[in-house]
Design a protein around this motif. Structure first.
Motif, PDB file in Angstrom:
ATOM      1  N   GLY A 231      90.956 -30.148 -72.100  1.00 12.98           N
ATOM      2  CA  GLY A 231      90.627 -28.812 -71.557  1.00 12.98           C
ATOM      3  C   GLY A 231      90.754 -27.721 -72.465  1.00 12.98           C
ATOM      4  O   GLY A 231      90.432 -27.878 -73.672  1.00 12.98           O
ATOM      5  N   LYS A 232      91.468 -26.662 -72.181  1.00 16.72           N
ATOM      6  CA  LYS A 232      92.129 -25.677 -73.098  1.00 16.72           C
ATOM      7  C   LYS A 232      93.386 -25.893 -73.987  1.00 16.72           C
ATOM      8  O   LYS A 232      93.999 -25.064 -74.688  1.00 16.72           O
ATOM      9  CB  LYS A 232      92.494 -24.457 -72.411  1.00 16.72           C
ATOM     10  N   HIS A 233      93.750 -27.208 -73.735  1.00 22.18           N
ATOM     11  CA  HIS A 233      95.075 -27.701 -74.356  1.00 22.18           C
ATOM     12  C   HIS A 233      94.784 -28.547 -75.450  1.00 22.18           C
ATOM     13  O   HIS A 233      93.856 -29.341 -75.468  1.00 22.18           O
ATOM     14  CB  HIS A 233      95.986 -28.231 -73.418  1.00 22.18           C
TER      15      HIS A 233
ATOM     16  N   THR B 213      88.179 -36.935 -77.247  1.00 20.65           N
ATOM     17  CA  THR B 213      89.561 -36.214 -77.083  1.00 20.65           C
ATOM     18  C   THR B 213      90.713 -36.676 -77.534  1.00 20.65           C
ATOM     19  O   THR B 213      91.611 -36.233 -77.831  1.00 20.65           O
ATOM     20  CB  THR B 213      89.802 -35.873 -75.266  1.00 20.65           C
ATOM     21  N   LEU B 214      90.656 -37.892 -78.100  1.00 20.57           N
ATOM     22  CA  LEU B 214      91.765 -38.639 -78.898  1.00 20.57           C
ATOM     23  C   LEU B 214      91.453 -38.916 -80.413  1.00 20.57           C
ATOM     24  O   LEU B 214      90.305 -39.838 -80.555  1.00 20.57           O
ATOM     25  CB  LEU B 214      92.170 -39.803 -78.067  1.00 20.57           C
TER      26      LEU B 214
END
Length: 199
Positions: free
Chosen positions: A167-169, A102-103
């Motif tokens: 998530g969705k962001h 995610t990063l």
């Protein structure tokens, strides 16, 4: 009604061997075919440093050469012609690091250069070193006073971005630094001009 179309004079340019046109009383070579070269070289490479680190490299080189610059100076008489030469370069390095699914972090460094020159043709230097004679409504005499000139622009750029997904962001932020250095030599009316205008 528009401007009248160029009319062939029935003669050829003694320098280029191409047809000569006249328009509204002025010597005109607009639309005359011009030979020019514009080769391009492209190179790109990718290197996987580790499972989380990637390095990308690129390089592009383009040059341009026109022995007769009818693009910018179509009204020059034979013997007062100029030539145009130029080159463009672009190089870049991109480093990508994956911290987690995610990063993501990306760093880019790029360099670009543009160089252009407009000079009298070697066989026209002597003739192009005198003043221009302009006569209202008639063909003048001499080379364009916009020549010689040259341009050299260097651009250095550093960018860094961080991308984060939750998530969705999705969020992306970064910085961009650019250093542009321009060196232009434009000697307008270098050799002077003699103008005859109606009284």
């Amino acid at each position: 009604k528009g401007a009248p179309a160029p009319i062939p004079l029935g003669v050829v340019d003694p320098v280029t061997g191409l047809p000569v046109f006249v328009q509204m009383g002025l010597f005109n070579r607009t639309g005359v075919p011009v030979d020019y070269n514009e080769p391009e070289f492209d190179a790109k490479g990718d290197y996987i440093v580790t499972g989380n680190d990637t390095l990308n490299l690129r390089y592009i080189y383009t040059s341009f050469s026109a022995p007769y610059d009818f693009f910018h100076f179509p009204n020059n008489l034979p013997g007062f012609d100029s030539e145009e030469n130029g080159a463009w370069q672009n190089a870049g390095i991109t480093y990508t690091h994956v911290f987690s699914p995610t990063l993501l972090n990306e760093v880019r460094f790029s360099y670009g250069r543009m160089g252009l020159s407009f000079f009298p043709r070697p066989d026209n230097v002597a003739a192009a070193s005198g003043p221009t004679i302009s006569i209202a409504g008639m063909q003048g005499w001499g080379a364009s006073q916009s020549v010689p000139q040259s341009r050299l622009h260097d651009t250095y750029q550093l960018q860094e971005t961080v991308s984060w997904t939750k998530g969705k962001h999705f969020l992306k932020m970064g910085v961009d630094f650019a250093d542009i250095r321009a060196r232009d030599a434009i000697a307008y009316n270098l050799h002077g001009e003699i103008t005859y205008a109606p009284s």
